[in-house]
Structure formats: structure tokens, C-alpha cells
Write an enzyme that holds these catalytic residues in place. Structure first.
Site, mmCIF file in Angstrom:
data_model
loop_
_atom_site.group_PDB
_atom_site.id
_atom_site.type_symbol
_atom_site.label_atom_id
_atom_site.label_comp_id
_atom_site.label_asym_id
_atom_site.label_seq_id
_atom_site.Cartn_x
_atom_site.Cartn_y
_atom_site.Cartn_z
ATOM 1 N N LYS A 1 101.719 31.401 9.931
ATOM 2 C CA LYS A 1 100.465 32.445 10.659
ATOM 3 C C LYS A 1 99.966 31.337 11.704
ATOM 4 O O LYS A 1 99.769 30.233 11.206
ATOM 5 C CB LYS A 1 99.695 33.243 9.654
ATOM 6 N N SER B 1 95.853 41.427 10.210
ATOM 7 C CA SER B 1 96.210 40.557 11.297
ATOM 8 C C SER B 1 97.594 39.657 11.171
ATOM 9 O O SER B 1 98.107 39.243 12.334
ATOM 10 C CB SER B 1 95.158 39.600 11.682
ATOM 11 N N SER C 1 94.607 41.234 5.439
ATOM 12 C CA SER C 1 95.610 40.842 6.767
ATOM 13 C C SER C 1 96.879 40.262 5.998
ATOM 14 O O SER C 1 97.911 39.890 6.836
ATOM 15 C CB SER C 1 95.185 39.667 7.466
HETATM 16 N N1 GLN Z 1 91.375 43.960 9.655
HETATM 17 C C1 GLN Z 1 90.209 43.159 9.070
HETATM 18 C C2 GLN Z 1 89.512 42.479 10.006
HETATM 19 O O1 GLN Z 1 89.674 42.719 11.356
HETATM 20 C C3 GLN Z 1 90.814 42.121 8.222
HETATM 21 C C4 GLN Z 1 91.302 40.931 8.773
HETATM 22 C C5 GLN Z 1 91.695 39.657 7.878
HETATM 23 O O2 GLN Z 1 91.958 40.054 6.631
HETATM 24 N N2 GLN Z 1 92.046 38.563 8.537
HETATM 25 O O3 GLN Z 1 88.579 41.809 9.865
#
Ligand code: GLN
Length: 488
Positions: A79, A154, A178
Site C-alpha cells: 500500500k 482505504s 482499511s
Molecule cells: N474508512 C476509515 C476512515 O476513513 C478507516 C480508514 C483506515 O482504516 N485507514 O477513517
């Protein structure tokens, strides 16, 4: 194609037995990427040359009888918020568009030591803030099961790459879901370890008390394999835990006889898609029919988890992102300014996307004088209440099972105008981050329209091994993880 559909550990076996060379695997993989990634758009950066070089080194080591690492020859994706020496790390943000880290993250270093082949960097929501990949400054990754749909976020790039056989395994980061949410949405196995289990050194910080690096793989065995490599104490991360790492692969096919599974009612209520509810309920029946006891639970404060998260995560993000000022590194505005404050403002106005700006504004607000007690302090207290809910629950059960997400993959553009609706995508994954416990998402079904469904298994702190075994048991009984999207 030679390596299509194989898991990471099976491709490794083939390489070691010399049925296929590491170089052939890399060539084969890049051919698939060439064909598919124009549409899927999982990758932000690819390093074919570097990958072939590493593959050659592995093949040579094999011919000369040299010792190889436990990820020998496995092509992996990273990532793009995890630092890779000499390879761009952008966080899918304009502000870091040309940033090339001078060092490898702990996890990347470990993977290289074990002879993994790093093939490239995958797309994400900018600074890992989002649930759909639509917040990337560069491109929107598509879900290989239905390219009109989002791959989750994400870590949608990593998940889509694994699903479309454009990587054999991938690393992600999980602050609120994410790793697990995109894994569920793309039909992969996504494992978020205990906070502190895997070093965050070299992970670009979003919300430091929640961030954790995790794995996205094709099956549970591969998750255990990758976790084995990246777990362990690291002096470069002050929150890294000095707790012994068990052998995750030993006995992975056995579970204890009187397994007690907690089923929290708050995770099966309003807002949960009916097909997901049915699939997870059926999965629980499989455990029950094999002797497990299902224990009804209540985690009464989990209803506040999303609200709590969006206070704590934004507060920490506003502080972590303060360093992007255009002076030390990253984007620098071309327009000249009279003073440094205007320069900072312009750099940040140009460099950050709208969701990141929203989080910075929210974070500064909840930390500001006069509001701190009402928001940040209150949220920290609620976080403790949620922790106690789980502590109580784990006195009665070995693990807690829930859906991973409230809905399957949605259409691109469907939720972009409503941030709150988007935030609810992580309603079932956020509690594990607030509490710091491990969680794994595994495939447990498909919707009538053919979209994958994921089920989450959560365990006590540092009990990754237990939840991996529980996950593996289900995988051995079913074949959801073996299904592949049509996209070829
Ligand atoms: N969707 C969540 C956010 O926008 C989690 C993001 C993540 O785990 N990096 O904060």
C-alpha cells in the site's frame, strides 16, 4: 497463464521445487497487470525491473543450493502509505506526489529479508482516509467483481490487486477497517493484528493510536505466513510490543473442542444488508454444527464507536498531518508568497484533497480550547467504555464473530456526496481499532448479484493465532475463498 489463481504459498512451493522460475512468475504476473490494470487501476507505481532483478537473484540462489527466506519468490504489493526505499510513496496525495523515502518501513525490510519480491505500490484513499478509494488524488480503483463498483478502502488498491491475481499477497494499513473492509468487499482474507504486534516504523501516520499494518491475502494460510514475517518487536516504534511471536502456521488446522463464539447483537441490527446477515448466520451454523457454542452477547457502547473514532482519528490526523508544510518535503506551491504563513496555507490548500481537509478541520476543532473536554476527552472516555465491553465479553468467549461490513460493494459515486453515509461503512471494523484487538475478515458468501461477503472474527489482544485457526477451520469447510471474478 502459468501462475493464475495460485495462492502465495503454492507459488512459493512451485518455485522451490523448480517447477517454475521466480523470473517466469514475475513475467507472468506483469503480463496480467498489463492486461487488467488499465481497467482495475490498482497500482500507482510498478517496478518490473527491480522485481525481475530480485527474481533472478532468487533463481540463482536456488541453483547454487543457497538458503532462501520464507517468502521466497512471492510477488507482493505494498500500500502506498508504507515507505519503500527508492520507490515513490505518495499516500495517494498531491502533497507527497514525488516523495521517495530514503528508507524501508520495518515490514518492507522484513519481507525483503525473507526474499519476497516487491512489485509495486497500490492505490488508496488519500492518507488512508476513506472507504472506497474515491479519495485518491490520482485514480479510482475498480472492484474486479464488478468494475462499476468500489473495491472498498482505504486499501482498495491492495485488495483489488490480490483479487485480480495481480499480486499474490499485499500489505495494507488498518486504522478503522482499511485492511478488513476492502478484503471483505473484494473477497480476500484481511488480517489486522493487535495494536503493537507489527511495527509502524515507516508507515505514514494517520491516527497513531489506531494505525496498524495488516495483510491482504488469498487465504488464511497466507495470512499466517505473512504475519509470521512482519510480527515482532522493533525498537524504532515506541508502541511496538515486546511480546513473543508464536508459530502461526503450526497447528493451524486444529481448533479446540469447546470453542465459544460470541455473537454481539449490536452487530446484527438495523442497517445490516439482509444477504450479509444471512451469510454470516449460515457461517455461524457451520461452527455450531461442528461443536462450537454460540453465545449471545451485548457490547452496549459499540453504538458510539463511529462517533468516537471520528473524534479521536481526526484529532490525531490533524496533528500528524501538520508536518506537510512544503518546506521539508512534498509539494511546494509555484506561486510566490509574501510571508511564510501564506506559503503554508497555499501549499496545504493545493496539496490536500477535500476529505483530508475535512479531517484536519474536524481534528483541530475537537482539540481546540473550549471544545477539548466536550469532544476529545469525552471520546477518550467512551473509548475506555468500549474497551471494557470487550474485556467483559472475552471473559465468556474465545472470539467474537460479526459481519465485516454493513453492505457489499457499492457503485462508484454512490456515497461521495454524503460523508456520514461513507463513514458508516466501517461501523463493524472500527471497534477493534479503538480497543486494539486483532480482527480477521474472511469470505463467507456472495450476494445474488455475485459480490463477495466477508465475516469478521475478533480475538483478545495478541491472540492472532487463535483467530487464524478459527478462520482456517471455516475455510477448510467452504470454498468461498476459491471463487474468482470473471475478469481475466
Ligand atoms: N474508512 C476509515 C476512515 O476513513 C478507516 C480508514 C483506515 O482504516 N485507514 O477513517
Amino acid at each position: 497463464m502459468l501462475s493464475y489463481g495460485l495462492s502465495a504459498s503454492s507459488i512459493k512451493e512451485k518455485i522451490i521445487k523448480r517447477e517454475i522460475s521466480a523470473q517466469e512468475v514475475v513475467e507472468d504476473l506483469f503480463e496480467r497487470i498489463r492486461i487488467k490494470d488499465d481497467l482495475v487501476k490498482a497500482y500507482l507505481y510498478l517496478d518490473k525491473e527491480g522485481a525481475l532483478l530480485k527474481a533472478k537473484e532468487i533463481d540463482e540462489k536456488l541453483s547454487s543450493g543457497g538458503q532462501l527466506g520464507i517468502l521466497a519468490g512471492i510477488p507482493v504489493a505494498i500500500k502506498d502509505n508504507i515507505c519503500t526505499s527508492g520507490m515513490k510513496t505518495t499516500c495517494a496525495s498531491r502533497i507527497l506526489e514525488n516523495f521517495i523515502p530514503p528508507y524501508d518501513a520495518f515490514v518492507v525490510k522484513r519481507m525483503k529479508e525473507e526474499d519476497a519480491i516487491i512489485i509495486g505500490k497500490t492505490n488508496l484513499d488519500e492518507f488512508a482516509m476513506g472507504s472506497s478509494n474515491e479519495n485518491s488524488a490520482f485514480q479510482i480503483t475498480r472492484n474486479p467483481w464488478n468494475t462499476d463498483c468500489i473495491p472498498g478502502g482505504s486499501g482498495g488498491g491492495s485488495a483489488a490487486a490480490v483479487t485480480a491475481d495481480m499480486a499474490f499477497m499485499a500489505l495494507g494499513s488498518d486504522t478503522g477497517g482499511s485492511v478488513r473492509q476492502p478484503s471483505a468487499i473484494c473477497g480476500n482474507v484481511g488480517c489486522k493484528p493487535t495494536y503493537g504486534r507489527v511495527s509502524r516504523y515507516g508507515l505514514v501516520a494517520f491516527a497513531s493510536s489506531l494505525d496498524q499494518i495488516g495483510s491482504i491475502t488469498k487465504d488464511v494460510y497466507d495470512a499466517a505466513l505473512l504475519l509470521q514475517v512482519v510480527s515482532g518487536h522493533d525498537g524504532c516504534d515506541s508502541t511496538s510490543a515486546n511480546v513473543a511471536v508464536p508459530d502461526y502456521l503450526a497447528g493451524i488446522d486444529s481448533i479446540n473442542d469447546n470453542l465459544k463464539i460470541g455473537v454481539p447483537k449490536e452487530f446484527f441490527g438495523d442497517g445490516l444488508n439482509q444477504e450479509i446477515k444471512n451469510s454470516v448466520t449460515n457461517a455461524l451454523e457451520i461452527y455450531k454444527n461442528n461443536g462450537a457454542e454460540l453465545v449471545d452477547l451485548s457490547l452496549p457502547h459499540c453504538g458510539y464507536a463511529v462517533a468516537t473514532y471520528y473524534i479521536i482519528a481526526t484529532a490525531e490526523a490533524s496533528s500528524n498531518l501538520a508536518r506537510y508544510d512544503g518546506v521539508r518535503y512534498g509539494h511546494r506551491s509555484q506561486l510566490s508568497e509574501d510571508n511564510i504563513i501564506d506559503m503554508y496555507s497555499r501549499v496545504r490548500a493545493e496539496g490536500f484533497g477535500s476529505e483530508v481537509k475535512r479531517r484536519i478541520l474536524l481534528g483541530n476543532y475537537v482539540l481546540s480550547a473550549g471544545f477539548y473536554e466536550a469532544y476529545y476527552l469525552k471520546a477518550s472516555k467512551v473509548r475506555n467504555l468500549i474497551k471494557s465491553d470487550f474485556e467483559e465479553a472475552f471473559k465468556k468467549v474465545d472470539c467474537i464473530i460479526s459481519p465485516t461490513c454493513p453492505s457489499p460493494a457499492f457503485k462508484i459515486g454512490e456515497k461521495t456526496t454524503d460523508p456520514l453515509e461513507m463513514y458508516l461503512s466501517d461501523i463493524y471494523t472500527i471497534p477493534a481499532n479503538l480497543v486494539g484487538i486483532p480482527g480477521i475478515s474472511i469470505p463467507c458468501g456472495f450476494t445474488a448479484t455475485g459480490l463477495p461477503i466477508g465475516m469478521q472474527i475478533m480475538g483478545k489482544h495478541f491472540e492472532e493465532k487463535k483467530i487464524l485457526k478459527i478462520a482456517k477451520f471455516f475455510e477448510n469447510e467452504t470454498d468461498f475463498h476459491l471463487k474468482k471474478p470473471e475478469l481475466r
